[in-house]
Design a protein around this motif. Sequence first.
Motif, PDB file in Angstrom:
ATOM      1  N   UNK A 197      40.862  50.256  51.008  1.00 49.06           N
ATOM      2  CA  UNK A 197      40.965  49.108  50.111  1.00 49.06           C
ATOM      3  C   UNK A 197      39.692  48.297  49.971  1.00 49.06           C
ATOM      4  N   UNK A 198      38.589  48.770  50.515  1.00 46.34           N
ATOM      5  CA  UNK A 198      37.337  48.010  50.445  1.00 46.34           C
ATOM      6  C   UNK A 198      36.531  48.303  49.186  1.00 46.34           C
ATOM      7  N   UNK A 199      36.885  49.354  48.469  1.00 47.68           N
ATOM      8  CA  UNK A 199      36.105  49.733  47.282  1.00 47.68           C
ATOM      9  C   UNK A 199      36.087  48.592  46.272  1.00 47.68           C
ATOM     10  N   UNK A 200      37.232  47.983  46.038  1.00 47.08           N
ATOM     11  CA  UNK A 200      37.316  46.881  45.078  1.00 47.08           C
ATOM     12  C   UNK A 200      36.449  45.695  45.527  1.00 47.08           C
ATOM     13  N   UNK A 201      36.471  45.380  46.799  1.00 49.61           N
ATOM     14  CA  UNK A 201      35.654  44.272  47.307  1.00 49.61           C
ATOM     15  C   UNK A 201      34.164  44.583  47.202  1.00 49.61           C
ATOM     16  N   UNK A 202      33.786  45.810  47.514  1.00 50.06           N
ATOM     17  CA  UNK A 202      32.381  46.197  47.449  1.00 50.06           C
ATOM     18  C   UNK A 202      31.894  46.177  46.001  1.00 50.06           C
ATOM     19  N   UNK A 203      32.701  46.670  45.086  1.00 44.51           N
ATOM     20  CA  UNK A 203      32.324  46.669  43.663  1.00 44.51           C
ATOM     21  C   UNK A 203      32.202  45.243  43.152  1.00 44.51           C
ATOM     22  N   UNK A 204      33.153  44.384  43.491  1.00 41.19           N
ATOM     23  CA  UNK A 204      33.077  42.991  43.023  1.00 41.19           C
ATOM     24  C   UNK A 204      31.872  42.280  43.643  1.00 41.19           C
ATOM     25  N   UNK A 205      31.566  42.574  44.913  1.00 39.01           N
ATOM     26  CA  UNK A 205      30.387  41.995  45.548  1.00 39.01           C
ATOM     27  C   UNK A 205      29.122  42.446  44.823  1.00 39.01           C
ATOM     28  N   UNK A 206      29.045  43.743  44.509  1.00 38.97           N
ATOM     29  CA  UNK A 206      27.858  44.277  43.837  1.00 38.97           C
ATOM     30  C   UNK A 206      27.682  43.660  42.447  1.00 38.97           C
ATOM     31  N   UNK A 207      28.760  43.539  41.706  1.00 37.32           N
ATOM     32  CA  UNK A 207      28.680  42.956  40.357  1.00 37.32           C
ATOM     33  C   UNK A 207      28.237  41.494  40.441  1.00 37.32           C
ATOM     34  N   UNK A 208      28.851  40.736  41.343  1.00 32.48           N
ATOM     35  CA  UNK A 208      28.468  39.324  41.493  1.00 32.48           C
ATOM     36  C   UNK A 208      27.031  39.174  41.975  1.00 32.48           C
ATOM     37  N   UNK A 209      26.597  40.067  42.846  1.00 35.66           N
ATOM     38  CA  UNK A 209      25.221  40.008  43.325  1.00 35.66           C
ATOM     39  C   UNK A 209      24.233  40.287  42.199  1.00 35.66           C
ATOM     40  N   UNK A 210      24.544  41.255  41.361  1.00 33.25           N
ATOM     41  CA  UNK A 210      23.675  41.559  40.213  1.00 33.25           C
ATOM     42  C   UNK A 210      23.623  40.362  39.268  1.00 33.25           C
ATOM     43  N   UNK A 211      24.776  39.774  38.988  1.00 39.29           N
ATOM     44  CA  UNK A 211      24.819  38.587  38.126  1.00 39.29           C
ATOM     45  C   UNK A 211      24.002  37.458  38.749  1.00 39.29           C
ATOM     46  N   UNK A 212      24.157  37.260  40.050  1.00 38.98           N
ATOM     47  CA  UNK A 212      23.427  36.196  40.752  1.00 38.98           C
ATOM     48  C   UNK A 212      21.919  36.430  40.678  1.00 38.98           C
ATOM     49  N   UNK A 213      21.482  37.674  40.878  1.00 38.95           N
ATOM     50  CA  UNK A 213      20.054  37.978  40.825  1.00 38.95           C
ATOM     51  C   UNK A 213      19.486  37.817  39.416  1.00 38.95           C
ATOM     52  N   UNK A 214      20.242  38.236  38.409  1.00 36.58           N
ATOM     53  CA  UNK A 214      19.797  38.064  37.025  1.00 36.58           C
ATOM     54  C   UNK A 214      19.722  36.583  36.690  1.00 36.58           C
ATOM     55  N   UNK A 215      20.730  35.824  37.099  1.00 39.90           N
ATOM     56  CA  UNK A 215      20.750  34.383  36.859  1.00 39.90           C
ATOM     57  C   UNK A 215      19.543  33.731  37.528  1.00 39.90           C
ATOM     58  N   UNK A 216      19.265  34.106  38.770  1.00 40.59           N
ATOM     59  CA  UNK A 216      18.125  33.549  39.489  1.00 40.59           C
ATOM     60  C   UNK A 216      16.815  33.892  38.788  1.00 40.59           C
ATOM     61  N   UNK A 217      16.704  35.115  38.326  1.00 43.66           N
ATOM     62  CA  UNK A 217      15.476  35.577  37.662  1.00 43.66           C
ATOM     63  C   UNK A 217      15.204  34.775  36.397  1.00 43.66           C
ATOM     64  N   UNK A 218      16.240  34.576  35.575  1.00 40.97           N
ATOM     65  CA  UNK A 218      16.023  33.880  34.306  1.00 40.97           C
ATOM     66  C   UNK A 218      16.010  32.373  34.448  1.00 40.97           C
ATOM     67  N   UNK A 219      16.621  31.845  35.474  1.00 43.78           N
ATOM     68  CA  UNK A 219      16.563  30.386  35.661  1.00 43.78           C
ATOM     69  C   UNK A 219      15.234  29.967  36.254  1.00 43.78           C
ATOM     70  N   UNK A 220      14.514  30.879  36.887  1.00 42.11           N
ATOM     71  CA  UNK A 220      13.187  30.592  37.439  1.00 42.11           C
ATOM     72  C   UNK A 220      12.183  30.273  36.340  1.00 42.11           C
ATOM     73  N   UNK A 221      12.328  30.892  35.173  1.00 38.66           N
ATOM     74  CA  UNK A 221      11.364  30.744  34.110  1.00 38.66           C
ATOM     75  C   UNK A 221      11.595  29.506  33.275  1.00 38.66           C
ATOM     76  N   UNK A 222      12.683  28.829  33.474  1.00 35.14           N
ATOM     77  CA  UNK A 222      12.971  27.647  32.652  1.00 35.14           C
ATOM     78  C   UNK A 222      12.244  26.433  33.163  1.00 35.14           C
TER      79      UNK A 222
END
Length: 127
Positions: free
Chosen positions: A102-127
Amino acid sequence: MDRREQVAKVKHLIAYARWLIVVVLLLVLIIEIISFIIKWSQLAAYPEVIINSYHELADDIFSVLVVYEIFDLLYTLSPTRLMDVVLLTIARKIVLAPSETGLVQSVISFAILLIIRLVWYRFSKHE
């Protein structure tokens, strides 16, 4: 008293309440760190006990981290800090899971949120 004054009073009270919560969380964080050090320093001479108590040690570490993240979230009022709290909670669930089923769903959601967080951090740095 007109509407603006009432709104100003409510904002003022909310600001005081926020700082009161921050102070309480800071005190809880200090107490948790001290109790963690006291609890686990006694076992420093017995590494086999610490290794056998991995889940309990990890749970204690995550407890301190969650309180810190919530303290930081209330202090900064940042949406990225909120995402960090969610990521930490999911990571805690993954690390402390009793089995891998049952960890696949948690790992996938963690990975998606981490990617979103990194993209958000990357683009908020330039503002």
